[in-house]
Design an enzyme around this catalytic site. Structure first.
Site, short mmCIF file in Angstrom:
data_model
loop_
_atom_site.label_atom_id
_atom_site.label_comp_id
_atom_site.label_asym_id
_atom_site.label_seq_id
_atom_site.Cartn_x
_atom_site.Cartn_y
_atom_site.Cartn_z
CG ASN A 148 25.62 14.20 13.88
OD1 ASN A 148 26.60 14.83 14.26
ND2 ASN A 148 24.83 13.55 14.72
CG ASP A 149 30.69 16.98 13.34
OD1 ASP A 149 29.88 16.52 14.17
OD2 ASP A 149 31.93 16.96 13.50
CG ASP A 171 26.56 14.51 18.44
OD1 ASP A 171 26.84 14.00 19.55
OD2 ASP A 171 27.23 14.28 17.41
CG ASP A 336 12.60 30.37 25.14
OD1 ASP A 336 13.58 30.61 25.87
OD2 ASP A 336 12.34 31.04 24.12
CD GLU A 365 13.62 32.47 29.45
OE1 GLU A 365 14.80 32.85 29.44
OE2 GLU A 365 12.94 32.34 28.41
#
Length: 620
Positions: A148-149, A171, A336, A365
């Protein structure tokens, strides 16, 4: 992306439907399934397809499911369907049919599944001050599946481990392959930076520019693999935090390329960025424009700012995060850029999540400028906020700065060894400071080892304080092997974990692959982290601290059954410390054990503490 181009794109919203020929007749139904037994009976489905609003909608008869309303919006490629799912509804499926007035067009159908809500105690169990978190950037940790790169059809199709800006191939499978390493280190919880699809043209390996909120990025794996990852973590006694980003999305998000309505995101006459200031949120003298700039301005040009005051957006985001909890069984969220969100939306969102999952953990955050600013964002309305955010905890940057200044000496208004004492003395500002995340670095900051000038004594002294103070401690991947660098740019602190790739010549996941100093650091963390796993005093005990004297800071963590004494000597020479001053907490204890070295201290009336050292001793 050119800023002017961004806004030309979004201000031509009204002609976005001209691209409808590239949209399938029924492109999306989100959420794609739901569950019975939820506390909230309301469900809003987003339907996307070519001119879907022109079709008639019918639901097959299903006991307990009621079609309440069909909402048409500005873009005819969308429908928002409001359903009610009664409390006694049984699992199963029903059919949604979309009929066209044009007899030449075939009817469209979607088989909508309702599953039974999970009741396993190990799911959505929450992360507490009993835990120790390990933060991972999956692209840079380990490559468990080379197939899956590179994924055809995605905007970025380059793997280049020699560049900090390109993807490196790490991954989810790579993390799964190293769960035993993580667990044996003494970690109890894993937090990965966002795993969902970031189909952006360049440098989106970080995960914070989502292009599909319901899909794991194919270069990391699949939705099914993510669920397997969570299950395997739970099997090994590890918890899982999911990093979520309600504030913004990626500019190449599917719904940005064909927006439902012109105010799906905050659109300005020209590109307008957030001020990155937190003060307007709490400033009683603020100009309202400053507040608007803080929360409605874009984070960066490639990340459109979601309009959370839009009820369709609010429903979409809230349901998405609940979907991930129920689908995968994650135990907590890290939010986030929390300070840039609409606070009323976030409070409503927090309430919706906690109503469904009372034990679930959420921390935001908040890289803000003062302890009071941090406390402002926490729940409870305890400092005259006039508003309850409902947020249980924050990323405690004040503790981080306090420990650094205690290690590195006086800087600016900080006071050297007294800095961490001063920070903790203001815990009265919080409803419950033990729910704050305490840390020394992360994927956006200079690495801890570099920040203490690669001084191993300081490194150990600071981590000992981190693991023994109040709150939920977190370490960034590679801290245990002395990974270093400064965040200029951020890519320098996001290097690969050597040994995570089959072609790596060195494997630092093993003792044989680490040098002597790295093994020393690794063993130090492993020893202290695994002790913390079993120490009720460090996990849930009360904190008592003493005013630092002569460069020495002493505090205790204690319960009715156990007392742990922590002594930090910030001096460059050994200190002989008389302990009579601390008899209020020492009580009748006469001896102790150093929990790192296992050395027995037969008489604790006088402690000879080495230079720049934090002792953690369990009193007997």
């Amino acid at each position: 992306m050119n800023r002017q181009i961004v806004f030309i794109t979004f201000l031509t919203f009204f002609v976005s439907h001209l691209a409808a020929q590239s949209i399938a007749p029924l492109d999306r139904v989100e959420p794609m399934n739901w569950w019975t037994g939820m506390q909230n009976p309301k469900l809003q489905l987003l339907i996307h397809g070519n001119n879907i609003a022109a079709r008639e909608v019918q639901l097959s008869n299903y006991p307990g499911v009621t079609l309440e309303k069909i909402n048409k919006v500005e873009n005819a490629n969308y429908l928002f369907i409001d359903l009610t799912i009664a409390a006694n509804t049984q699992p199963g499926s029903f059919t949604i049919t979309f009929l066209s007035k044009n007899k030449k067009d075939k009817k469209l159908t979607y088989n909508y599944e309702l599953k039974a809500k999970h009741t396993d105690a190990v799911r959505a169990q929450g992360v507490t001050n009993k835990d120790l978190i390990y933060l991972i950037m999956p692209d840079r940790f380990a490559n468990g599946d080379k197939t899956n790169d590179i994924v055809k059809g995605m905007r970025e199709t380059t793997i280049n481990r020699d560049s900090m800006f390109y993807r490196h191939g790490g991954d989810i499978q790579g993390v799964i392959d190293h769960l035993d390493y993580i667990r044996d280190l003494g970690i109890t919880t894993i937090w990965m930076t966002p795993e969902i699809e970031n189909d952006m043209p360049h440098a989106s390996y970080h995960g914070y520019a989502a292009t599909d909120f319901y899909k794991i990025d194919p270069r990391y794996g699949t939705n099914d693999l993510y669920k397997i990852y969570v299950d395997k973590c739970h099997e090994k006694g590890l918890k899982v935090i999911k990093d979520v980003v309600p504030n913004h999305c990626g500019s190449e998000s599917w719904f940005m390329l064909d927006m439902p309505m012109k105010d799906w995101v905050h659109v300005w006459p020209k590109y307008t960025q957030t001020t990155y200031k937190d003060q307007p949120a709490m400033d009683p003298h603020r100009a309202e424009m400053d507040w608007k700039l803080q929360v409605d301005g874009w984070f960066v040009p490639s990340m459109p700012d979601m309009n959370e005051s839009n009820p369709y957006v609010a429903n979409y985001l809230t349901q998405n995060y609940i979907w991930w909890i129920e689908y995968a069984g994650v135990d907590g969220f890290r939010i986030d850029t929390y300070a840039y969100n609409d606070l009323q939306f976030m409070a409503n969102w927090m309430t919706a999540v906690k109503n469904e999952y009372p034990k679930f953990t959420i921390f935001g955050e908040t890289l803000v400028h003062s302890i009071a600013s941090q406390a402002f964002y926490c729940d409870g309305n305890v400092i005259n906020q006039g508003f309850d955010t409902k947020l249980p905890g924050i990323t405690d940057i004040a503790v981080k700065d306090g420990i650094y200044e205690s290690l590195n000496g006086k800087f600016g208004w900080m006071e050297g060894v007294s800095s961490i004492y001063n920070v903790l003395s203001q815990d009265f500002l919080y409803k419950d400071p033990t729910r704050n995340l305490v840390f020394m670095d992360n994927h956006d900051m200079s690495r801890y080892y570099s920040m203490v000038k690669e001084d191993l004594n300081k490194y150990k002294a600071g981590l000992a304080m981190l693991f023994t103070t109040r709150g939920i401690p977190e370490i960034y991947y590679g801290t245990e092997i002395l990974m270093k660098n400064f965040s200029d740019p951020d890519g320098k602190v996001r290097e690969d974990f050597k040994g995570g790739w089959a072609e790596d010549k060195i494997n630092k996941f093993t003792a044989q692959g680490r040098d002597e100093k790295e093994n020393d650091a690794f063993n130090f963390i492993k020893k202290l982290a695994n002790y913390r796993k079993t120490s009720e005093a460090l996990q849930t005990g009360k904190l008592m601290q003493y005013v630092p004297e002569n460069g020495v800071y002493v505090y205790f963590r204690y319960t009715d059954n156990k007392t742990v004494m922590i002594v930090f000597n910030s001096n460059d020479k050994e200190v002989s410390l008389a302990t009579k001053r601390f008899e209020e907490r020492i009580g009748n204890h006469k001896s102790a054990r150093n929990v790192v070295s296992d050395a027995m201290l037969s008489n604790i009336e006088m402690l000879n503490v080495p230079a720049m050292t934090t002792w953690v001793i369990e009193l007997n």
